[in-house]
Design a protein around this motif. Structure first.
Motif, PDB file in Angstrom:
ATOM      1  N   GLN A   6       0.845  -1.187   0.000  1.00 52.50           N
ATOM      2  CA  GLN A   6       0.000   0.000   0.000  1.00 52.50           C
ATOM      3  C   GLN A   6       0.881   1.237   0.000  1.00 52.50           C
ATOM      4  O   GLN A   6       1.954   1.252   0.606  1.00 52.50           O
ATOM      5  N   ARG A  22      -3.421   3.937  -2.593  1.00 51.46           N
ATOM      6  CA  ARG A  22      -3.218   2.877  -3.580  1.00 51.46           C
ATOM      7  C   ARG A  22      -2.992   1.537  -2.904  1.00 51.46           C
ATOM      8  O   ARG A  22      -2.356   1.453  -1.856  1.00 51.46           O
ATOM      9  N   CYS A  23      -3.512   0.482  -3.544  1.00 48.98           N
ATOM     10  CA  CYS A  23      -3.309  -0.884  -3.071  1.00 48.98           C
ATOM     11  C   CYS A  23      -2.868  -1.769  -4.223  1.00 48.98           C
ATOM     12  O   CYS A  23      -3.542  -1.824  -5.267  1.00 48.98           O
ATOM     13  N   ASP A  24      -1.742  -2.454  -4.032  1.00 49.65           N
ATOM     14  CA  ASP A  24      -1.271  -3.454  -4.992  1.00 49.65           C
ATOM     15  C   ASP A  24      -1.492  -4.830  -4.370  1.00 49.65           C
ATOM     16  O   ASP A  24      -0.755  -5.213  -3.449  1.00 49.65           O
ATOM     17  N   ARG A  69     -11.115  -0.213  -9.303  1.00 47.86           N
ATOM     18  CA  ARG A  69     -10.138  -1.262  -9.632  1.00 47.86           C
ATOM     19  C   ARG A  69     -10.308  -1.548 -11.129  1.00 47.86           C
ATOM     20  O   ARG A  69     -10.780  -2.614 -11.511  1.00 47.86           O
ATOM     21  N   VAL A  74      -4.615  -3.443  -9.446  1.00 46.36           N
ATOM     22  CA  VAL A  74      -4.401  -2.309  -8.535  1.00 46.36           C
ATOM     23  C   VAL A  74      -5.732  -1.612  -8.243  1.00 46.36           C
ATOM     24  O   VAL A  74      -6.592  -1.477  -9.122  1.00 46.36           O
ATOM     25  N   THR A  76      -7.576   1.837  -6.120  1.00 41.48           N
ATOM     26  CA  THR A  76      -7.379   3.147  -5.504  1.00 41.48           C
ATOM     27  C   THR A  76      -8.623   3.518  -4.702  1.00 41.48           C
ATOM     28  O   THR A  76      -9.749   3.376  -5.194  1.00 41.48           O
TER      29      THR A  76
END
Lengths: 115, 112
Positions: A6, A22-24, A69, A74, A76
């Motif tokens: 993140q 953001r999240c990966d 998404r 990814v 957001t």
């Protein structure tokens, strides 16, 4: 990387500013979740994606919160016109399967402070 | 609104003692999970229980799911300083919707 990441890890915003978190997820994971954790509390569900489809957004506290998404990887989380009560840790989690009891792997979170 | 109540909220005990943390709800869950969270990190899954009455052991940790699938407990034997952390229970209400409903948390401190 092997886990959920993140960014940013910390964010300070002035009240009224917009922020994007953001999240990966783990590569190949179908499901992605966002949770909000207030200080000293357990996380609370915000929203849930299966691939690019947002299947449940019942936990979003107001229309200032928006998540996307677009390509099924990814994600957001955007917060518009931030308020002090938005200060919290925002956790992202991903899991590998469409349904069932699957392990959710959590990222380290983004700590948001709204002044 | 959190449907799962944990008790105690805070617990501080000496190394070597035993302890039990409770997770209670008026709702039925299709499954229940226990997590441990360290400062600055996300929760890490310890165990998942699915069947009412189920008991699972993980080294010194014993987890139990209530017969009616509304409550659970976590028992730690001979606590160690490494057990210190925030313990969270979390339930899945509807099979097929994986969203977790978390408990209020128990902050455990083990004193060496």
């Amino acid at each position: 990387g092997a886990g959920v990441s993140q960014s940013p890890r910390y964010k300070v915003a002035k009240r009224g500013q917009d922020v994007a978190l953001r999240c990966d997820p783990i590569s190949g994971h179908v499901s992605l979740f966002w949770y909000q954790q207030a200080l000293g509390q357990g996380p609370e569900f915000l929203t849930y994606f299966q691939n690019e489809a947002q299947l449940d957004k019942s936990g979003l506290p107001s229309d200032r919160f928006f998540a996307e998404r677009p390509e099924g990887s990814v994600s957001t989380l955007k917060i518009q016109r931030t308020q002090q009560e938005d200060s919290a840790v925002y956790l992202c989690a991903s899991s590998g399967f469409r349904t069932g009891v699957e392990t959710q792997y959590f990222g380290p979170g983004t700590r948001l402070l709204v002044l | 609104t959190q449907l799962l109540e944990q008790s105690p909220q805070f617990l501080s005990i000496q190394e070597g003692e035993n302890l039990t943390v409770y997770c209670n709800s008026s709702s039925v869950f299709s499954s229940l999970q226990w997590y441990r969270q360290e400062p600055g990190e996300g929760p890490v899954l310890l165990v998942t229980v699915v069947t009412g009455g189920e008991v699972k052991k993980l080294k010194r940790l014993t987890f139990q799911f209530g017969d009616a699938r509304k409550d659970s407990s976590l028992h730690i034997t001979a606590a160690q300083p490494g057990d210190t952390g925030l313990y969270l229970c979390a339930g899945v209400v509807n099979f097929g919707n994986e969203k977790l409903t978390f408990g209020t948390g128990t902050r455990l401190t083990i004193i060496p």
